[in-house]
Scaffold this active site. Structure first.
Site, PDB file in Angstrom:
ATOM      1  N   GLY A  45      -5.549  -7.543  -8.036  1.00  8.44           N
ATOM      2  CA  GLY A  45      -5.353  -7.290  -6.620  1.00  8.44           C
ATOM      3  C   GLY A  45      -6.674  -6.944  -5.949  1.00  8.44           C
ATOM      4  CD  GLN A  50     -10.558  -3.288  -3.734  1.00 11.30           C
ATOM      5  OE1 GLN A  50      -9.496  -3.878  -3.612  1.00 11.30           O
ATOM      6  NE2 GLN A  50     -11.010  -2.897  -4.909  1.00 11.30           N
ATOM      7  CB  CYS A  95      -9.638   0.340  -8.552  1.00 10.78           C
ATOM      8  SG  CYS A  95     -10.162  -0.088  -6.889  1.00 10.78           S
ATOM      9  CG  LEU A  96     -11.549  -5.748  -9.252  1.00 10.39           C
ATOM     10  CD1 LEU A  96     -11.337  -7.020  -8.432  1.00 10.39           C
ATOM     11  CD2 LEU A  96     -12.232  -6.073 -10.572  1.00 10.39           C
ATOM     12  CG  HIS A 137      -4.265   0.162  -6.454  1.00 10.26           C
ATOM     13  ND1 HIS A 137      -4.770   0.993  -7.441  1.00 10.26           N
ATOM     14  CD2 HIS A 137      -5.338  -0.523  -5.971  1.00 10.26           C
ATOM     15  CE1 HIS A 137      -6.071   0.800  -7.539  1.00 10.26           C
ATOM     16  NE2 HIS A 137      -6.447  -0.112  -6.654  1.00 10.26           N
ATOM     17  CD  GLU A 138      -5.076  -3.965  -4.215  1.00  9.15           C
ATOM     18  OE1 GLU A 138      -5.992  -3.736  -3.400  1.00  9.15           O
ATOM     19  OE2 GLU A 138      -5.275  -4.033  -5.451  1.00  9.15           O
ATOM     20  CG  HIS A 141      -8.056  -0.313  -1.789  1.00 13.20           C
ATOM     21  ND1 HIS A 141      -9.234   0.351  -2.057  1.00 13.20           N
ATOM     22  CD2 HIS A 141      -7.608  -0.781  -2.982  1.00 13.20           C
ATOM     23  CE1 HIS A 141      -9.482   0.292  -3.367  1.00 13.20           C
ATOM     24  NE2 HIS A 141      -8.509  -0.378  -3.951  1.00 13.20           N
TER      25      HIS A 141
END
Ligand code: Y12
Ligand code: CO
Length: 173
Positions: A45, A50, A95-96, A137-138, A141
């Site tokens: 994701g 990000q 997470c990236l 999670h997204e 962000h």
């Protein structure tokens, strides 16, 4: 085209993203670039912030039972709204933007997601399990929140210490 990923503790990740109003060719190109970035980084994701763009856009590619990610199953989510959240689930999240760290985080088990696709068409889906976790999670962000902010005090302290150590090692090598 793969875009550079913004990494913690960059303050940009704290920004609250703005609603999308134009569903045009430049949005489509950006979504394609987000997809390249997520796949080439081995992500499941990615939120627009990000890659340094503060708009309410996220993409998700949850693997099937064989662990394969397919473009057909890609979820492009614009201006999302959550409702009907029920139950709890604990999942080890990564997470990236916080590379190398995975932590157990509690989320809602089930939810309803209302969103727009790249053409501005409204959709409503029910999600549970991993998909529900990834959506939450997204969306965090988009609201300037990272999963590490949900850690209890002691675990957060431990994370900060280990993360700083790892960053120092990276700058030396
Ligand atoms: C469940 C929970 C959270 C999500 C949000 C999306 N998270 C990711 O896509 C995380 C990806 C990730 C990838 C990493 O890179 C590799 O594995 C090569 C990684 O490790 C490093 O950066 C060293 C950490 C996280 C979706 C579903
Ligand atoms: Co993330």
């Amino acid at each position: 085209m793969k875009l550079p990923i913004v990494v913690y503790p960059n303050k940009r990740l704290k920004e609250i993203s703005k609603e999308v109003t134009e569903f045009d060719a430049s949005l489509h190109k950006f979504l394609d670039d987000m997809y390249d970035t997520m796949i080439e980084s081995n992500g499941l994701g990615l939120a627009a912030i990000q890659v340094d763009v503060a708009i309410r856009v996220l993409i998700l590619s949850i693997p099937d039972e064989e662990g394969e990610q397919s473009y057909d199953e890609l979820l492009e989510v614009i201006n999302p709204v959550l409702s009907n959240m029920t139950g709890t689930i604990v999942y080890q999240e990564g997470c990236l933007s916080v590379p190398t760290f995975y932590e157990d985080i509690e989320r809602y088990e089930k939810l309803t997601l209302t969103y727009f696709d790249r053409h501005g068409k409204k959709n409503v889906i029910e999600a549970e399990g991993l998909l529900s976790v990834a959506i939450q999670h997204e969306i965090d962000h988009l609201n300037g929140k990272l999963f590490i902010e949900k850690l209890p005090y002691g675990r957060r302290k431990k994370f900060e210490k280990e993360y700083k150590k790892l960053q120092k090692q990276k700058t030396r090598s």
